[in-house]
Design a protein around this motif. Structure first.
Motif, short mmCIF file in Angstrom:
data_model
loop_
_atom_site.label_atom_id
_atom_site.label_comp_id
_atom_site.label_asym_id
_atom_site.label_seq_id
_atom_site.Cartn_x
_atom_site.Cartn_y
_atom_site.Cartn_z
N GLU A 269 -40.00 -20.24 -9.89
CA GLU A 269 -38.62 -20.08 -10.31
C GLU A 269 -38.01 -18.91 -9.55
OE1 GLU A 269 -36.55 -19.22 -14.49
OE2 GLU A 269 -38.09 -20.77 -14.48
N PRO A 270 -36.79 -19.07 -9.06
CA PRO A 270 -36.16 -17.97 -8.33
C PRO A 270 -35.85 -16.79 -9.23
CG PRO A 270 -34.63 -19.80 -8.63
CD PRO A 270 -35.96 -20.24 -9.16
N ALA A 271 -35.42 -15.71 -8.61
CA ALA A 271 -35.20 -14.45 -9.32
C ALA A 271 -34.10 -14.55 -10.37
CB ALA A 271 -34.87 -13.34 -8.33
N THR A 272 -33.17 -15.47 -10.23
CA THR A 272 -32.10 -15.58 -11.21
C THR A 272 -32.19 -16.92 -11.92
OG1 THR A 272 -30.58 -16.45 -9.57
CG2 THR A 272 -30.49 -14.08 -9.97
N ALA A 273 -32.40 -16.90 -13.20
CA ALA A 273 -32.51 -18.13 -13.97
C ALA A 273 -31.15 -18.75 -14.26
CB ALA A 273 -33.27 -17.88 -15.26
N PRO A 274 -30.10 -17.95 -14.63
CA PRO A 274 -28.83 -18.56 -14.92
C PRO A 274 -28.18 -19.12 -13.66
CG PRO A 274 -28.80 -16.22 -15.53
CD PRO A 274 -30.11 -16.54 -14.88
N GLY A 275 -27.24 -20.02 -13.84
CA GLY A 275 -26.52 -20.56 -12.70
C GLY A 275 -27.05 -21.91 -12.30
N GLY A 276 -26.36 -22.49 -11.35
CA GLY A 276 -26.73 -23.82 -10.90
C GLY A 276 -27.78 -23.79 -9.82
N VAL A 277 -28.02 -24.98 -9.30
CA VAL A 277 -29.03 -25.15 -8.26
C VAL A 277 -28.69 -24.31 -7.03
CG1 VAL A 277 -30.05 -26.83 -6.68
CG2 VAL A 277 -29.67 -27.43 -9.07
N GLU A 278 -27.42 -24.26 -6.66
CA GLU A 278 -27.02 -23.48 -5.49
C GLU A 278 -27.34 -22.00 -5.67
OE1 GLU A 278 -22.93 -24.22 -4.57
OE2 GLU A 278 -23.26 -26.35 -4.26
N ASP A 279 -27.09 -21.48 -6.87
CA ASP A 279 -27.41 -20.07 -7.15
C ASP A 279 -28.90 -19.82 -7.03
OD1 ASP A 279 -24.75 -19.51 -7.63
OD2 ASP A 279 -24.94 -19.63 -9.82
N ARG A 280 -29.69 -20.74 -7.54
CA ARG A 280 -31.15 -20.58 -7.49
C ARG A 280 -31.67 -20.67 -6.05
NH1 ARG A 280 -32.59 -24.32 -12.48
NH2 ARG A 280 -30.38 -24.39 -12.74
N VAL A 281 -31.10 -21.57 -5.28
CA VAL A 281 -31.51 -21.70 -3.87
C VAL A 281 -31.15 -20.41 -3.12
CG1 VAL A 281 -31.02 -22.92 -1.71
CG2 VAL A 281 -31.42 -24.21 -3.81
N GLU A 282 -29.97 -19.89 -3.37
CA GLU A 282 -29.54 -18.65 -2.72
C GLU A 282 -30.42 -17.48 -3.16
OE1 GLU A 282 -27.66 -16.18 -0.13
OE2 GLU A 282 -27.62 -18.36 -0.21
N ALA A 283 -30.76 -17.42 -4.44
CA ALA A 283 -31.63 -16.35 -4.93
C ALA A 283 -33.01 -16.44 -4.27
CB ALA A 283 -31.76 -16.43 -6.45
N GLU A 284 -33.52 -17.63 -4.11
CA GLU A 284 -34.83 -17.80 -3.48
C GLU A 284 -34.76 -17.43 -2.00
OE1 GLU A 284 -38.72 -18.08 -3.58
OE2 GLU A 284 -37.49 -18.37 -5.34
N ARG A 285 -33.65 -17.77 -1.35
CA ARG A 285 -33.44 -17.39 0.06
C ARG A 285 -33.43 -15.86 0.19
NH1 ARG A 285 -28.28 -16.73 2.86
NH2 ARG A 285 -28.74 -16.60 5.06
N LEU A 286 -32.73 -15.20 -0.73
CA LEU A 286 -32.66 -13.74 -0.72
C LEU A 286 -34.04 -13.13 -0.95
CD1 LEU A 286 -31.00 -11.12 -0.72
CD2 LEU A 286 -30.64 -11.46 -3.16
N LEU A 287 -34.76 -13.65 -1.93
CA LEU A 287 -36.10 -13.13 -2.23
C LEU A 287 -37.04 -13.35 -1.05
CD1 LEU A 287 -37.76 -11.67 -4.32
CD2 LEU A 287 -38.22 -13.85 -5.42
N ASP A 288 -36.96 -14.51 -0.39
CA ASP A 288 -37.79 -14.77 0.79
C ASP A 288 -37.46 -13.78 1.91
OD1 ASP A 288 -39.14 -16.85 -0.43
OD2 ASP A 288 -37.93 -18.42 0.53
N ALA A 289 -36.16 -13.48 2.09
CA ALA A 289 -35.75 -12.52 3.12
C ALA A 289 -36.27 -11.13 2.80
CB ALA A 289 -34.23 -12.51 3.26
N ILE A 290 -36.23 -10.75 1.53
CA ILE A 290 -36.75 -9.43 1.13
C ILE A 290 -38.26 -9.38 1.34
CG2 ILE A 290 -37.13 -7.86 -0.81
CD1 ILE A 290 -34.38 -8.77 -1.89
N ARG A 291 -38.95 -10.46 1.01
CA ARG A 291 -40.41 -10.48 1.17
C ARG A 291 -40.83 -10.35 2.63
NH1 ARG A 291 -40.95 -15.25 -3.09
NH2 ARG A 291 -41.35 -14.00 -4.94
N ALA A 292 -39.95 -10.72 3.56
CA ALA A 292 -40.27 -10.64 4.99
C ALA A 292 -40.08 -9.23 5.55
CB ALA A 292 -39.40 -11.64 5.76
N LEU A 293 -39.49 -8.34 4.78
CA LEU A 293 -39.24 -6.98 5.24
C LEU A 293 -40.52 -6.14 5.22
CD1 LEU A 293 -35.92 -6.18 3.33
CD2 LEU A 293 -36.18 -6.87 5.73
N PRO A 294 -40.55 -5.04 5.97
CA PRO A 294 -41.70 -4.12 5.88
C PRO A 294 -41.87 -3.64 4.44
CG PRO A 294 -40.35 -3.59 7.78
CD PRO A 294 -39.60 -4.63 6.99
#
Length: 178
Positions: A98-123
């Motif tokens: 589950e992405p970092a943000t539970a509320p919101g629609g599918v688009e919000d969850r996809v964007e949250a997962e994209r953001l979390l993936d980008a953060i995970r790729a950082l040093p």
């Protein structure tokens, strides 16, 4: 210094079996542990692992040489637990991540997962500091107090991490602005 003394006092009391001190340590440091874990594993797994990390820390509290070193010590336990979980590659929960943000629609969850993936790729330094700020809602001074980093280091990590994150989300992973 005052925070170190308070932490050291809680650790001493927890070693002596004080359940209230154990609870205070958990409440104070669980957001830091959870934020570190989010840098490696899915949110549901981070929730479960946070509990495991504190169980391990409290069970091994006698191994901690300096009481004031608890923040760095519990973070190192969290990192090892996260790396072990990633090596296993099996979610603890058995449910879809589950992405970092539970509320919101599918688009919000996809964007949250994209953001979390980008953060995970950082040093690591930037990843952990950003997750503590963005996912756990800690302020810069709170991050410094709970991780043992200096306020200056936290500011630099947040600034550089945000620049790298913006660049990665804009499709420029080097953060050069071009």
């Amino acid at each position: 210094m005052e925070r170190e003394d308070a932490t050291a006092g809680m650790v001493q009391a927890a070693r002596a079996g004080d359940g209230d001190a154990m609870d205070r340590l958990y409440r104070r440091f669980a957001p830091v542990v959870h934020g570190v874990l989010l840098g490696y594993v899915q949110r549901a797994d981070a929730d479960d692992l946070t509990q495991d990390v504190f169980e391990t820390a409290l069970r091994r509290l006698h191994e901690l040489r300096e009481d004031a070193a608890f923040p760095g010590w519990v973070v190192s336990i969290a990192r090892r637990a996260a790396l072990d979980a990633r090596r296993r590659r099996t979610p603890f929960t058995g449910v879809a991540p589950e992405p970092a943000t539970a509320p919101g629609g599918v688009e919000d969850r996809v964007e949250a997962e994209r953001l979390l993936d980008a953060i995970r790729a950082l040093p690591e330094a930037y990843r952990e500091t950003l997750l503590l700020r963005l996912a756990e809602g800690l302020t810069g001074p709170e991050i410094a107090a709970r991780t043992g980093l200096t306020s200056g280091s936290v500011r630099v990590n947040l600034h550089r991490g945000m620049a790298l994150l913006r660049a990665a989300l804009a499709g420029n992973p080097r953060g050069t602005g071009t």
